[in-house]
Design an enzyme around this catalytic site. Structure first.
Site, PDB file in Angstrom:
ATOM      1  N   ARG A  57       0.856  -1.185   0.000  1.00 60.31           N
ATOM      2  CA  ARG A  57       0.000   0.000   0.000  1.00 60.31           C
ATOM      3  C   ARG A  57       0.892   1.234   0.000  1.00 60.31           C
ATOM      4  O   ARG A  57       1.692   1.447   0.909  1.00 60.31           O
ATOM      5  CB  ARG A  57      -0.929   0.012   1.222  1.00 60.31           C
ATOM      6  CG  ARG A  57      -1.911   1.186   1.197  1.00 60.31           C
ATOM      7  CD  ARG A  57      -2.850   1.138   2.396  1.00 60.31           C
ATOM      8  NE  ARG A  57      -3.810   2.252   2.341  1.00 60.31           N
ATOM      9  CZ  ARG A  57      -3.549   3.476   2.803  1.00 60.31           C
ATOM     10  NH1 ARG A  57      -2.356   3.735   3.323  1.00 60.31           N
ATOM     11  NH2 ARG A  57      -4.456   4.427   2.716  1.00 60.31           N
ATOM     12  N   GLY A  58       0.751   2.050  -1.030  1.00 55.73           N
ATOM     13  CA  GLY A  58       1.647   3.162  -1.278  1.00 55.73           C
ATOM     14  C   GLY A  58       1.857   4.124  -0.132  1.00 55.73           C
ATOM     15  O   GLY A  58       3.001   4.394   0.247  1.00 55.73           O
ATOM     16  N   ASP A  95       1.794   3.944   2.949  1.00 61.82           N
ATOM     17  CA  ASP A  95       2.525   3.414   4.111  1.00 61.82           C
ATOM     18  C   ASP A  95       4.032   3.411   3.885  1.00 61.82           C
ATOM     19  O   ASP A  95       4.806   3.894   4.700  1.00 61.82           O
ATOM     20  CB  ASP A  95       2.074   1.977   4.406  1.00 61.82           C
ATOM     21  CG  ASP A  95       0.689   1.934   5.018  1.00 61.82           C
ATOM     22  OD1 ASP A  95       0.159   3.006   5.325  1.00 61.82           O
ATOM     23  OD2 ASP A  95       0.153   0.831   5.162  1.00 61.82           O
ATOM     24  N   ARG A 149       5.697   3.440   0.335  1.00 62.03           N
ATOM     25  CA  ARG A 149       6.175   3.582  -1.043  1.00 62.03           C
ATOM     26  C   ARG A 149       7.542   4.236  -1.105  1.00 62.03           C
ATOM     27  O   ARG A 149       8.407   3.802  -1.862  1.00 62.03           O
ATOM     28  CB  ARG A 149       5.168   4.391  -1.879  1.00 62.03           C
ATOM     29  CG  ARG A 149       5.738   4.808  -3.244  1.00 62.03           C
ATOM     30  CD  ARG A 149       4.710   5.456  -4.125  1.00 62.03           C
ATOM     31  NE  ARG A 149       3.750   4.485  -4.623  1.00 62.03           N
ATOM     32  CZ  ARG A 149       4.002   3.666  -5.653  1.00 62.03           C
ATOM     33  NH1 ARG A 149       5.176   3.684  -6.227  1.00 62.03           N
ATOM     34  NH2 ARG A 149       3.098   2.825  -6.066  1.00 62.03           N
ATOM     35  N   GLY A 163      -9.294   0.572 -14.968  1.00 58.84           N
ATOM     36  CA  GLY A 163     -10.372   0.287 -15.886  1.00 58.84           C
ATOM     37  C   GLY A 163     -10.272  -1.167 -16.276  1.00 58.84           C
ATOM     38  O   GLY A 163      -9.412  -1.901 -15.805  1.00 58.84           O
ATOM     39  N   GLU A 201      -5.524  -8.232  -5.161  1.00 58.64           N
ATOM     40  CA  GLU A 201      -4.278  -8.827  -5.641  1.00 58.64           C
ATOM     41  C   GLU A 201      -3.864 -10.013  -4.767  1.00 58.64           C
ATOM     42  O   GLU A 201      -3.467 -11.065  -5.275  1.00 58.64           O
ATOM     43  CB  GLU A 201      -3.165  -7.768  -5.635  1.00 58.64           C
ATOM     44  CG  GLU A 201      -3.344  -6.705  -6.707  1.00 58.64           C
ATOM     45  CD  GLU A 201      -2.362  -5.554  -6.564  1.00 58.64           C
ATOM     46  OE1 GLU A 201      -2.403  -4.654  -7.401  1.00 58.64           O
ATOM     47  OE2 GLU A 201      -1.568  -5.564  -5.593  1.00 58.64           O
TER      48      GLU A 201
END
Length: 986
Positions: free
Chosen positions: A40-41, A43, A45, A73, A107
Site C-alpha cells: 500500500r503506497g 505506508d 512507497r 479500468g 491482488e
C-alpha cells in the site's frame, strides 16, 4: 500498492484463459515479470518498499510495481491479473494499513488462488510492523473497521475471499519487520530467497550430469566384462573436481539392482584419517549397510570375520569413494578372494598407486568437451542450456579459463548468475591470473564474494558439519547472530554446499579442503592459534600448553582410547574463553567451569562418563548430552537456565536420568529430545515451552504431558511429537485442537480410543486405537503398526484425499478377526503412491479393490491369507511389487500389463502356480526374485524375458516344480526346471 482515487469493480476480471495444452499455462514464468511486488503506497512507497524494489532491479530481477497514476479500468484489470498469473514469485508487504486498499486485497486473493493451483507460484510475505497472527486472525481494530466499510459496498463472497487470503498468508513463513529487526537484514534475506526460487525454476534436476551417459555405459562394460576370476575391482582415477564421484553415483544407481546387496561409502579418505579406529569405522559402516542391521565392530579382526562369514555370502557391489594411500584392502576386508566372482568394487581416487596392488580395470574420465562444458556453465550462470548471444564470447572464455573442470564451471557460473558485464570482466581477469593447476585458488573466488557471516558458516561446515544434520549448527549460528537462514540459502545458490535427502550438509571435497586451508593459513605452524580445531592431535597440543587462546572459536575432540589428556579437558576449556562451539566424545570431564566459557553457544558432550556441574554458560543455545552420565541431582542446570537461552536440549540415551528436567525457565526452547532415556518416568511439564517445535519422548516411561488448561494457545508452534514405545497413554485434550502439529508418532497399549489433531500430515500409531480419521484432511502419510484394526477407521481412510503413503500392519490378536474382514470392502484413496499391507491372517478376508490407483508406485503385501488379489492392470504406474508369505495365493491377474515395473519379488508363496508373462515390463524390469514357491510350475515366456534383460538379474531359488514355458508352448526338462539359481547378469 497505492490505489488512490481509482474507480474499480469489486474483483479483477478473468482474461480469456489459455487452453490446457497451451505451454504458457504449464510452465512458469511466462510473462514479462519474475516478481510481483504488492504494497500500500501511502505506508511505505518512499521507504521500505522502494528499497526492496530498487534492490530487485539492481539484481536484474524483472519486478512488477504499479505506479500511482495508473488509471483503473477493464484494460488495467486485465493487465494486472495477467501479471499475477504469469509471475512466479509474489512479495506482498503487509503493513498496518494494507487492508485499507481493496486493490491490495484483490491482488492478494489472486496470488493465493494461483498459489493453491500448485503450479510453482511462491508467496514470500513481509509483515511490516504487523504481526503474522494479526493478519491471520484479523481481530484488531484496524482490520475490523476496514471490513465493516467493505461490507457496505461488496458482497459477502468477495469479502470472504479476501479474509481467507489474509488467513492463508498469515500462516505462511515470512519476515516480520519490527523495531528490533533490521530492515536491511530482512531485505537481504528476501533477495536470497527470491534468487533461490528463480534458480530452482530454471535449472534442470540433472544439471550435474551433463554428458554422464557415455561415462556410465563405459563403466558398465568394465564391470560386466572381466578377464579373470580375480578381477573384481574397477577404479575411477582423475584429479579432484573431474566428476569421479558423480560418475560413481550414476553407475551405482544404474547397476545396484543387479546385486544381492550394495553400499556406497562416501569420503573413505576422511573416515580412515580419524585417529581412533578409522578401519573399524569403515568396516562397521559397510557391514551395517550390507546386512541392513545396526552393527558395532569392536576391532579389525572381528570386522574381517563378519565380512568373510556374512557379507561375502552375497553377490555385492561396494563403492569406495575418495580413497587415498591409507586404504589397505586386506586390513578392511580380509582378502579379495573371499568375495564371489560376481561381486564388484568401484574405487574412486586421485592417486593411481592405490590401485596398483590389485588386479583391476581402470577408467580415467576424459576432459569434458567444450560443448558440455559450456552447457554446464550456462545452466548455473543463466539457468539455460546456452548463454545469451551477448554473453557467448565471455562464457566461452570462462569455460577455458576454468580448464573445463566441472566443479569450477558450476561454482563460477553460480557466482556470475545475474551479474553485469563489468563484474564478469573483473572475475575473468582474476580467474586468468591464477595458474591452471591451482584449483582451490580458482574456487576461492566464490568464497571471497561471501559476506562475513556467510564465510563463518562456510568454514564451520567445512571443518565440522559435513554429513551432519543442519538443525544443531543452525541454532548455534542463530545464537551467534550469523543470520543462518539467509546464509545457508546463499551458499546453496552459489553451489558451495548442498543439503542431501537426509537433510544433512554436503560439500565437495575441494571446498572442504579449501575451508580447512583458509583456517590453517593464518597460523600454519601454530594450530593452537587457529579459529577452529577439529583434530585430536591439534587439541592435544593445546592441552599441553600453559596459556589461554582467545582466537579458538570451535573445537572437537574424541577422547576414545586416549590416555593422555582425559583429566585435562576441563582445564582445556578454561584456556579457550572465545569458544562458541565445543564437542567432546567419550571424555571424563571433572572440575569447575564457573565463568569459563562466556561465549559458548553450542555444547555437545557425547558418551562422557562425567559432566561438570558448575556451569555458568548463560548464552548457551544448544545443549547435547547424548549418552552421557548425568543423574537427577546434577547441578549443571542451575547455571544453564539463568537466562533461559536454550533452544535445543538433547538428553537422548542418558539412561541414568529418572525424572524429566525442569525446563520451565527455558521459554525459548524449540527442540527437546529425551528419547531412549529408559529410566525416565512421570510427568513432563510443557506448558511454559511456548516456542517448542519438536518433542521426542520415544522409549521412555513418561506417562503424561502436563500443563494445565489452554495448551493450544501456549504451544502454537509445536510441530512434532514422537512417543513410540513410551508410557504415554493419552494426549492432553487441548493438543487435539493444535493446528500447528503436523507429525505424531505414538505407541500406547491403552484400550480406549483416542482423538488425534486434525491438522496432521504424518501419523504413525503403534498398538494404539484411534477414535476416527475422518477429520485428517491434510494427512499424507499414515502408518498403523501392530494396531487392532477398526472397521470405522478402515472406512475413514477412503476419505483421506491427500494420502500418499499407507502402511497397515495388523495385530495378530485373534479378537481382531471381525475387523480384519472389513478390509475386504475398504476403499483406498486414489492419491496413494505407496501401499504396504501385512499380517491379514484370517482366511475370510480378501484384498480391497485396486481400481483407480493410477499413481501407486510401490505395493508390499506381506504375510496374508488372501486367496487372490484384484486385477493389477489398474496400477499403471507401479514400479515395485513385493509379495511375501502368501500361502493361499494361487494366481495373479493383470501382472502382464504393468509397463513400468522395475522390481518384482515373490517369497514363501506356497500355493502360487503361475506367473504370467512380463513382456510389457521387460524393458524396465531390473530385478526378479522368486524364493520358496514349491508349487510354482511356470513363468510364461521366460525365454523371451531372459533375452530382453541381458544386463539384469533374475534369482529363482527353492522352486522345485518350476517348468519354464516359452512363447511357443514348449517347456524345459525337469532337470533344468529344478535349477535353484538363474542369472542373466553379464
Amino acid at each position: 500498492m497505492k490505489k488512490s482515487g481509482v474507480q474499480a469493480s469489486a474483483s479483477l476480471k478473468e482474461p480469456s484463459s489459455p487452453s490446457p495444452s497451451d505451454p504458457k499455462q504449464q510452465s512458469l514464468p511466462v510473462g514479462e515479470y519474475e516478481v510481483f511486488l504488492s504494497f500500500r503506497g501511502p505506508d511505505i512507497r518512499d521507504s521500505f518498499a522502494d528499497w526492496v524494489y530498487r534492490g530487485l532491479v539492481r539484481s536484474k530481477i524483472r519486478t512488477f510495481r504499479d505506479e500511482e497514476d495508473l488509471q483503473r479500468g477493464e484494460k488495467m484489470e486485465h493487465f494486472l491479473l495477467r501479471a499475477i498469473v504469469e509471475t512466479k514469485i509474489y512479495v506482498p508487504i503487509i503493513s498496518p494499513k494494507y487492508v485499507d486498499s481493496r486493490w491490495c486485497l484483490q491482488e492478494l486473493a489472486k496470488m493465493v488462488e494461483c498459489w493453491k493451483l500448485g503450479k510453482g507460484h511462491v508467496i514470500l510475505p513481509i509483515f511490516y510492523f504487523v504481526a503474522p497472527s494479526e493478519v491471520k486472525k484479523q481481530e484488531s481494530v484496524g482490520f475490523k473497521s476496514a471490513f465493516k466499510l467493505y461490507g457496505e459496498k461488496f458482497d459477502a463472497a468477495t469479502i470472504g475471499q479476501w479474509k481467507e487470503a489474509l488467513k492463508q498468508v498469515g500462516e505462511m513463513k515470512g519476515w516480520h519487520v519490527t523495531e528490533h529487526v533490521g530492515q536491511g537484514t530482512v531485505i537481504n534475506e528476501v533477495f536470497v530467497q527470491i534468487e533461490s526460487h528463480l534458480r530452482n525454476s530454471y535449472k534442470l534436476a540433472t544439471d550435474e550430469l551433463v554428458g554422464i551417459n557415455s561415462h556410465v555405459e563405459k563403466m558398465k562394460k568394465l564391470l560386466n566384462h572381466v578377464d579373470s576370476a580375480s578381477q573384481k575391482i574397477v577404479g575411477i582415477h582423475g584429479m579432484s573436481g573431474t566428476g569421479k564421484t558423480t560418475i560413481a553415483k550414476a553407475v551405482y544407481n544404474e547397476v545396484s539392482a543387479q546385486f544381492d546387496q550394495s553400499c556406497f561409502m562416501e569420503d573413505v579418505r576422511r573416515i580412515l584419517s580419524t585417529e581412533n579406529g578409522g578401519d573399524v569405522t569403515l568396516q562397521t559402516n559397510i557391514i551395517s549397510s550390507i546386512l541392513k542391521v545396526d552393527s558395532q565392530v569392536r576391532n579389525v579382526g572381528e570386522g574381517i570375520n563378519i565380512i568373510r562369514d556374512r557379507v561375502c555370502r552375497h553377490k555385492v557391489l561396494i563403492v569406495l569413494d575418495d580413497v587415498d594411500e591409507r586404504f589397505d584392502f586386506d586390513r578392511v576386508f580380509g582378502r579379495l578372494d573371499y568375495f564371489s566372482t560376481e561381486s564388484r568394487f568401484i574405487i574412486t581416487t586421485t592417486d593411481k598407486r592405490v590401485l596398483i596392488k590389485f588386479d583391476h580395470k581402470l577408467y580415467e574420465p576424459e576432459e569434458m568437451s567444450h560443448e558440455y562444458s559450456l552447457m554446464l556453465f550456462s545452466k548455473h550462470a543463466f539457468g539455460a542450456d546456452h548463454p545469451p548471444g551477448e554473453f557467448l564470447d565471455r562464457s566461452e572464455k570462462f569455460v577455458e579459463a576454468a580448464s573445463r573442470l566441472p566443479i569450477a564451471l558450476k561454482v563460477i557460473g553460480s557466482l556470475l548468475f545475474r551479474r553485469d558485464m563489468k563484474f564478469w570482466d573483473a572475475k575473468l581477469a582474476e580467474l586468468r591470473s591464477i595458474h591452471p593447476t591451482k584449483v582451490q585458488e580458482r574456487l576461492r573466488i566464490s568464497y571471497n564474494e561471501l559476506t562475513y557471516y556467510e564465510k563463518q558458516i562456510f568454514l564451520d561446515i567445512a571443518c565440522f558439519f559435513v554429513g551432519e544434520g543442519k538443525e544443531i549448527p543452525f541454532y548455534m549460528w542463530d545464537g551467534c547472530g550469523y543470520h543462518p537462514e539467509g546464509g545457508i540459502d546463499s551458499l546453496l545458490m552459489k553451489s558451495l554446499i548442498k543439503i542431501n535427502e537426509k537433510n544433512q550438509f554436503w560439500m565437495h571435497d575441494h571446498f572442504r579442503r579449501l575451508g580447512e586451508h583458509i583456517v590453517h593459513e593464518d597460523y600454519p605452524q601454530q594450530s593452537f592459534k587457529r579459529s577452529r580445531i577439529w583434530s585430536n592431535e591439534d587439541a592435544l597440543e593445546i592441552l599441553r600448553a600453559r596459556r589461554s587462546y582467545y582466537r579458538v572459536e570451535a573445537l572437537r575432540i574424541d577422547m576414545r582410547n586416549m590416555i593422555e589428556g582425559q583429566d585435562g579437558v576441563v582445564p582445556l576449556m578454561k584456556k579457550l574463553p572465545g569458544l562458541r562451539y565445543l564437542e567432546v566424545a567419550y571424555g571424563r570431564l571433572v572440575g569447575d567451569l564457573k565463568e569459563a566459557l562466556p561465549k559458548l553457544r553450542c555444547l555437545r558432550l557425547r558418551h562422557c562418563s562425567s559432566v561438570p556441574a558448575n556451569f555458568s554458560m548463560e548464552e548457551l543455545t544448544v545443549l547435547e548430552l547424548r549418552g552421557s552420565t548425568v543423574k537427577d541431582d546434577w547441578k549443571g542446570w542451575n547455571g544453564l537456565l539463568l537466562k533461559g537461552q536454550l533452544k535445543v536440549v538433547d538428553l537422548s540415551s542418558c539412561r541414568d536420568l529418572e525424572t524429566p528436567p525442569d525446563l520451565s525457565r527455558c521459554p525459548s526452547l524449540q527442540v527437546l529430545n529425551l528419547s531412549h532415556c529408559s529410566a525416565m518416568k512421570g510427568q513432563l511439564p510443557i506448558s511454559s515451552l511456548t516456542e517448542l517445535r519438536q518433542l521426542n519422548i520415544s522409549r521412555t516411561k513418561i506417562t503424561e504431558l502436563s500443563g494445565g488448561d489452554n495448551l493450544t494457545t501456549k504451544l502454537q508452534k509445536l510441530q512434532t511429537i514422537s512417543a513410540l514405545d513410551s508410557a504415554l497413554t493419552s494426549l492432553p485434550a487441548d493438543l487435539q485442537h493444535l493446528s500447528s502439529l503436523k507429525t505424531l508418532e505414538w505407541t500406547t497399549n491403552s484400550r480406549n480410543a483416542t482423538n488425534v489433531p486434525a491438522g496432521l500430515t504424518r501419523l504413525t500409531l503403534s498398538r494404539t486405537k484411534v477414535a476416527n480419521l475422518s477429520d485428517l484432511e491434510d494427512l499424507e502419510e499414515l502408518r498403523f503398526e501392530h494396531c487392532p484394526p477398526q472397521t470405522s477407521i478402515l472406512e475413514d481412510i477412503a476419505r483421506l484425499f491427500k494420502l500418499k503413503t499407507l502402511m497397515l500392519r495388523f495385530s495378530e490378536d485373534s479378537s481382531s478377526q471381525d475387523d480384519q474382514r472389513a478390509i475386504t470392502t475398504m476403499a483406498l484413496p486414489l492419491s496413494l503412491t505407496r501401499l504396504h499391507v501385512s499380517h491379514c491372517i484370517h482366511r475370510e478376508t480378501s484384498f480391497p479393490s485396486l481400481v483407480g490407483l493410477t499413481r501407486l508406485t510401490e505395493l508390499y503385501l506381506i504375510e496374508f491369507s488372501f486367496l487372490e488379489i484384484p486385477s493389477l492392470n489398474q496400477l499403471v504406474a507401479l514400479e515395485t511389487l513385493r509379495i511375501l508369505k502368501a500361502p493361499n495365493l494361487v494366481n495373479l491377474d493383470g501382472l502382464e500389463g504393468l509397463e513400468h515395473l522395475i522390481y518384482l519379488t515373490f517369497e514363501n508363496c506356497g500355493a502360487l502356480k503361475t506367473i504370467p508373462s512380463l513382456r510389457a515390463s521387460s524393458t524396465k524390469l531390473q530385478k526378479l526374485v522368486i524364493r520358496r514357491c514349491p508349487r510354482l510350475t511356470e513363468i510364461q515366456e521366460f525365454d523371451k524375458l531372459k533375452k530382453s534383460l541381458p544386463s539384469k538379474l533374475i534369482r529363482i531359488r527353492e522352486c522345485p516344480s518350476l517348468v519354464i514355458v516359452d512363447e511357443e508352448g514348449s517347456s524345459s526338462g525337469q532337470d533344468s526346471a529344478r535349477t535353484s539359481f538363474v542369472s542373466t547378469a553379464g
